[in-house]
Scaffold this active site. Structure first.
Site: not given
Ligand code: G6P
Length: 482
Positions: A385, A172
């Site tokens: 991110d 992720h």
């Protein structure tokens, strides 16, 4: 680890198993004072619910408390298999290796990663515990989907004893460039751990390419395109494929909530509570150094000081949800952010107006949507991110085509939400200009950009994400060993 087959493990009848550091449930006490579980709001469980319901699905994960062994239990058609962590595991595996070694290393060393052999030893031990928990429940030929950086050794641990399993892994967070990844003293073990999977999914093409390049450089795998094949002498025989599968959100659910009259009324109240300023800006992040909160506050402070925007006209709501509160870097960050918040409000607030509403809490989904609706501009200024789902939720809540997304180039979301106002958070002057441009953007321009991004999210939601990943995993011939 002993060889386990369905015959050896009496509960081994689950044919779809998700493995993640956390179970998708939170502990609650019901109105009668009895303990129970409530589904946590995460996107992953929403994505996998239909698959879990259609097959015999189990979820292996930590239940959130330490030094507590829990029995398996069923919740909303999912068989939960709790994995226990001791206080020591929390310190060495979770706060240590996962969040003070891997997290900063994978986020481009924004803070220096720490390398400690005791943390690594415990990471291996806990990964093995998760793998053992999977082996207890996995049916013959089951599909196992392992998630995220906390569990990178699990695919190989499973493959070694259960070659019948179809194993997927999804990372992720970003995967760093080989030159940075090289720092990790256990780089080869981590790469081999991942390569035990048939398919390793990443948020961006760049992450997938970084992984493949590292495999080529630091292991005995030979690489062709997106696929890595082990050398003849290597004990595992599976081919590992890497691919980008950018995660998304439940677009329809967010859009639906944004039309709920109660939530719309709540959005109105939020603006009113702030004194109905001309412009409301919003930041929503876990309080994490990767999110660029200090850079954002610096830009905002300068905008107010140099009067690019009038302090009386704007308010920034900054939600910073508590995260990893025992890790030193997070404690430091909180102190720095709260100092800056005090400086900004002290300097620019008046008795009747606040320029910054700082909220160190997390909020339920409905309240989040009300904040998205109340905000004219969302600021996402991450330094790095993996994806950033807040950006996607903000867009999905604005089917009405109002609102502007200011989005860091260093997010996975920037690859898809290309009509956002893209910023480099390191360039404070550049970011200030873009924020002012966002505040002054015409409604026609807002609508043009929002419409295109909204359509993208309609066509690419989280259910589609999991389906595409699992379809690709299913298409791999796992029994064709090299
Ligand atoms: C990121 C990670 C997740 C993690 C989440 C919250 O999104 O990719 O794996 O669960 O942060 O962090 P926490 O440490 O509280 O689980």
């Amino acid at each position: 680890m002993s060889q386990q087959t369905p015959e050896h493990a009496p509960d081994a009848n689950y044919d779809f198993i998700v493995v993640a550091n956390r179970l998708p449930v939170d502990r609650i006490t019901d109105p009668d004072g009895r303990p129970g579980w409530r589904r946590s709001p995460g996107g992953l469980v929403t994505a996998l619910e239909p698959i879990m319901a259609a097959s015999t699905g189990a979820w292996v994960g930590w239940h959130g408390a330490t030094d507590e062994e829990l029995e398996d239990f069923d919740k909303d058609e999912i068989h939960m298999v709790p994995v226990s962590l001791s206080e020591e595991d929390l310190e060495l595996y979770y706060e240590g290796f996962s969040n003070s070694t891997l997290w900063p290393l994978y986020h481009d060393v924004i803070v220096p990663p720490e390398y400690h052999r005791t943390w690594w030893d415990n990471y291996k031990k806990v990964n093995r515990r998760f793998a053992e928990a999977v082996l207890k429940v996995a049916a013959q030929d089951a599909t196992v989907w392992v998630h995220d950086y906390q569990l990178q050794l699990v695919p190989k641990m499973l493959r070694e004893v259960r070659p019948d399993l179809r194993i997927g892994f999804f990372n992720h967070i970003p995967f760093p460039a080989p030159g940075l990844f090289a720092q990790l003293p256990w780089r080869r073990q981590i790469l081999e751990g991942l390569a035990g999977a048939d398919l390793v999914g990443f948020q961006r093409e760049a992450d997938s390419a970084n992984f493949i390049r590292s495999l080529r450089r630091y292991t005995e795998y030979s690489v062709k395109g997106h696929e890595a094949t082990p050398d003849a002498s290597y004990p595992l025989r599976n081919v590992c494929r890497a691919a980008a599968h950018p995660i998304s959100i439940n677009t329809a659910q967010v859009a639906e909530l944004s039309k709920d009259p109660e939530i719309q009324e709540r959005a109105r109240q939020i603006r009113e509570g702030l004194g109905n300023p001309k412009t409301v800006m919003l930041g929503v992040d876990r309080l994490d150094y990767t999110k660029g909160i200090r850079h954002r506050l610096k830009a905002y402070e300068e905008i107010l000081s140099d009067k690019s925007l009038q302090a009386g006209d704007v308010c920034l709501i900054q939600v910073a949800s508590p995260s990893r509160e025992n890790v030193d870097r997070y404690i430091q960050l909180r102190n720095q952010v709260e100092l800056m918040v005090g400086q900004i409000t002290g300097q620019h607030d008046t008795l009747s107006h606040t320029t910054l509403r700082y909220l160190h809490h997390s909020y339920p989904m409905r309240e989040m949507i009300a904040m998205y609706l109340a905000a004219d501009v969302l600021l996402v200024t991450s330094l790095r991110d993996g994806m950033n789902l807040v950006a996607k939720e903000y867009v999905a809540a604005h089917e009405n085509e109002r609102g502007v997304l200011v989005l860091s180039e260093f997010t996975g979301a920037a690859d898809q939400l290309t009509q956002a106002v893209l910023v480099n958070p390191h360039d404070i002057d550049g970011m200030k200009k873009k924020i002012v441009q966002a505040v002054n953007m015409s409604e026609t321009e807002q609508a043009r950009r929002m419409r295109r991004m909204y359509r993208h999210l309609q066509d690419n939601d989280v259910v589609g994400w999991s389906q595409k990943f699992l379809l690709e995993l299913a298409s791999i011939n796992v029994h064709a060993t090299t």
